[in-house]
Scaffold this active site. Structure first.
Site, mmCIF file in Angstrom:
data_model
loop_
_atom_site.group_PDB
_atom_site.id
_atom_site.type_symbol
_atom_site.label_atom_id
_atom_site.label_comp_id
_atom_site.label_asym_id
_atom_site.label_seq_id
_atom_site.Cartn_x
_atom_site.Cartn_y
_atom_site.Cartn_z
ATOM 1 N N HIS A 1 92.063 -50.699 38.492
ATOM 2 C CA HIS A 1 90.652 -50.508 38.877
ATOM 3 C C HIS A 1 89.697 -50.901 37.762
ATOM 4 O O HIS A 1 88.501 -51.010 37.988
ATOM 5 C CB HIS A 1 90.277 -49.096 39.312
ATOM 6 C CG HIS A 1 91.351 -48.100 39.388
ATOM 7 N ND1 HIS A 1 92.293 -48.090 40.389
ATOM 8 C CD2 HIS A 1 91.635 -47.057 38.593
ATOM 9 C CE1 HIS A 1 93.097 -47.087 40.195
ATOM 10 N NE2 HIS A 1 92.741 -46.436 39.114
ATOM 11 N N HIS B 1 85.988 -47.494 29.545
ATOM 12 C CA HIS B 1 86.342 -48.541 30.513
ATOM 13 C C HIS B 1 85.061 -49.174 31.043
ATOM 14 O O HIS B 1 83.954 -48.725 30.707
ATOM 15 C CB HIS B 1 87.192 -47.939 31.644
ATOM 16 C CG HIS B 1 86.447 -46.906 32.422
ATOM 17 N ND1 HIS B 1 86.544 -45.563 32.161
ATOM 18 C CD2 HIS B 1 85.535 -47.023 33.427
ATOM 19 C CE1 HIS B 1 85.749 -44.900 32.976
ATOM 20 N NE2 HIS B 1 85.117 -45.766 33.755
ATOM 21 N N HIS C 1 82.752 -51.370 34.228
ATOM 22 C CA HIS C 1 82.482 -51.678 35.649
ATOM 23 C C HIS C 1 81.655 -52.957 35.676
ATOM 24 O O HIS C 1 80.683 -53.089 34.924
ATOM 25 C CB HIS C 1 81.711 -50.531 36.309
ATOM 26 C CG HIS C 1 82.487 -49.240 36.344
ATOM 27 N ND1 HIS C 1 83.304 -48.894 37.399
ATOM 28 C CD2 HIS C 1 82.593 -48.250 35.445
ATOM 29 C CE1 HIS C 1 83.871 -47.727 37.144
ATOM 30 N NE2 HIS C 1 83.456 -47.299 35.957
ATOM 31 N N HIS D 1 81.714 -46.892 30.413
ATOM 32 C CA HIS D 1 81.836 -45.432 30.489
ATOM 33 C C HIS D 1 82.721 -44.922 29.359
ATOM 34 O O HIS D 1 83.895 -45.297 29.289
ATOM 35 C CB HIS D 1 82.452 -45.022 31.833
ATOM 36 C CG HIS D 1 81.506 -45.245 32.973
ATOM 37 N ND1 HIS D 1 81.925 -45.355 34.280
ATOM 38 C CD2 HIS D 1 80.150 -45.365 32.984
ATOM 39 C CE1 HIS D 1 80.858 -45.527 35.053
ATOM 40 N NE2 HIS D 1 79.774 -45.542 34.287
ATOM 41 N N THR E 1 83.291 -41.535 39.456
ATOM 42 C CA THR E 1 82.858 -42.570 40.406
ATOM 43 C C THR E 1 84.053 -43.188 41.139
ATOM 44 O O THR E 1 83.876 -44.161 41.874
ATOM 45 C CB THR E 1 82.052 -43.680 39.707
ATOM 46 O OG1 THR E 1 82.907 -44.359 38.773
ATOM 47 C CG2 THR E 1 80.841 -43.114 38.986
ATOM 48 N N THR E 2 85.263 -42.645 40.904
ATOM 49 C CA THR E 2 86.458 -43.098 41.636
ATOM 50 C C THR E 2 87.147 -41.881 42.247
ATOM 51 O O THR E 2 86.994 -40.764 41.743
ATOM 52 C CB THR E 2 87.449 -43.815 40.705
ATOM 53 O OG1 THR E 2 87.857 -42.933 39.656
ATOM 54 C CG2 THR E 2 86.851 -45.074 40.099
HETATM 55 S S1 B30 Z 1 84.228 -42.554 35.705
HETATM 56 O O1 B30 Z 1 83.780 -42.653 34.339
HETATM 57 O O2 B30 Z 1 83.440 -41.699 36.544
HETATM 58 N N1 B30 Z 1 84.237 -44.004 36.360
HETATM 59 C C1 B30 Z 1 88.390 -40.822 35.568
HETATM 60 C C2 B30 Z 1 87.556 -40.743 34.463
HETATM 61 C C3 B30 Z 1 86.279 -41.298 34.503
HETATM 62 C C4 B30 Z 1 85.834 -41.928 35.649
HETATM 63 C C5 B30 Z 1 86.661 -42.031 36.756
HETATM 64 C C6 B30 Z 1 87.952 -41.467 36.717
HETATM 65 C C7 B30 Z 1 89.733 -40.196 35.507
HETATM 66 O O3 B30 Z 1 90.136 -39.690 34.477
HETATM 67 N N2 B30 Z 1 90.498 -40.204 36.597
HETATM 68 C C8 B30 Z 1 91.809 -39.577 36.668
HETATM 69 C C9 B30 Z 1 92.896 -40.384 35.977
HETATM 70 N N3 B30 Z 1 93.209 -41.692 36.566
HETATM 71 C C10 B30 Z 1 93.541 -41.757 37.895
HETATM 72 C C11 B30 Z 1 92.475 -42.372 38.750
HETATM 73 O O4 B30 Z 1 91.280 -42.117 38.710
HETATM 74 O O5 B30 Z 1 92.821 -43.256 39.529
HETATM 75 C C12 B30 Z 1 92.751 -42.860 35.879
HETATM 76 C C13 B30 Z 1 93.756 -43.932 35.540
HETATM 77 O O6 B30 Z 1 94.285 -44.780 36.453
HETATM 78 O O7 B30 Z 1 94.164 -44.115 34.404
HETATM 79 CU CU1 B30 Z 1 93.529 -44.770 38.253
HETATM 80 ZN ZN ZN Z 2 83.723 -45.503 35.129
#
Ligand code: B30
Ligand code: ZN
Length: 258
Positions: free
Chosen positions: A63, A94, A96, A119, A202-203
């Site tokens: 992603h 990361h 976007h 982010h 946001t995911t």
């Molecule tokens: S964000 O900054 O709102 N875009 C996560 C952290 C920050 C954002 C979005 C998600 C997060 O830690 N998610 C959980 C861990 N994972 C799983 C996931 O979201 O689906 C992240 C990963 O691989 O390493 Cu993909």
């Molecule tokens: Zn993000």
């Protein structure tokens, strides 16, 4: 990493993850600067961001491309300002982006989208780990900054990452990169002016656990650099990775001018 969602169906997330992605405090949002509330506090403090990490690793997780850092002794964290006495430890950063100009950032300011949004993800020290912190409403702080093409000037700090782009061109690609201090990401003029509001990841699963801090002054990126982001392959062949803006509902946006 196959997680059952991708950017070809962002508006379906509300159906697939109804308990969270359909909530009332979702991110990103459009920030209307006329509709913010001026807040007074001490500035945000960035601790240990000047230290060069022992190791840095860049990964394409399907992603986004994600940068992780490990330090020898001290972790990097933010505190003060809207965070009060709480420490939030850096976990990863990361990106976007989108396919065209005026497309790519997740948050918009007065309706305008930049070409890239970074982010920097942090979790509350008291919760011990990011996996635990995502279960608490005050678990995460994400600091966002924007990049746009200004006079086609390149970003020096993004060069460190884009030099390794060929290793993360495809999903699951990963590589170590030469460590550099994360403070290199905070070099714009007026660096300290920011807005803050309560929102979500946001995911999926879109957990409503994020205090967003959004730096108002955009950084510059060159056309050549943005083209490299646009060439990265994501899950299901997606060439962009931003979610549509979500309703503000009854939330307040606070602005912090230094
Ligand atoms: S964000 O900054 O709102 N875009 C996560 C952290 C920050 C954002 C979005 C998600 C997060 O830690 N998610 C959980 C861990 N994972 C799983 C996931 O979201 O689906 C992240 C990963 O691989 O390493 Cu993909
Ligand atoms: Zn993000």
């Amino acid at each position: 990493v196959e997680e059952g969602w991708d950017y070809t169906n962002v508006d379906e997330w509300k159906k697939e993850f109804p308990q969270s992605c359909a909530g009332s405090k979702q991110s990103p949002i459009n920030i209307i600067l006329n509709n913010t509330k001026l807040a007074y506090t001490t500035g945000l403090e960035w601790k240990n961001y000047d230290f060069t990490p022992a190791e840095m690793r860049l990964t394409n997780n399907g992603h986004t491309i994600q940068l992780q850092a490990k330090w020898y002794y001290y972790d990097a964290y933010v505190t003060s300002g809207p965070l009060g006495l709480n420490d939030y430890i850096f976990e990863q950063l990361h990106f976007h982006w989108g396919q065209k100009d005026n497309e790519g950032s997740e948050h918009t300011i007065n309706g305008k989208r930049c070409e890239l949004e970074i982010h920097m993800v942090h979790w509350k020290r008291d919760y011990g780990s990011i996996e635990n912190a995502v279960n608490y409403s005050d678990g995460l702080v994400v600091i966002a900054s924007f990049y746009t093409v200004l006079l086609n000037r390149k970003s020096q700090v993004l060069e460190n990452i884009l030099d390794a782009i060929s290793s993360v061109q495809n999903v699951n690609g990963t590589t170590k990169i030469e460590p550099f201090p994360l403070s290199d990401f905070k070099v714009a003029d007026n660096y300290d002016d920011f807005i803050s509001y309560s929102g979500s990841l946001t995911t999926p699963k879109c957990n409503e656990v994020v205090t967003w801090i959004i730096l108002l002054t955009p950084f510059s990126i060159s056309k050549k650099q943005i083209a490299k982001f646009r060439s990265i392959k994501l899950n299901h062949g997606s060439k962009y990775n931003y979610r549509s803006t979500q309703p503000l509902n009854d939330r307040k946006i606070r602005v912090y001018l230094q």
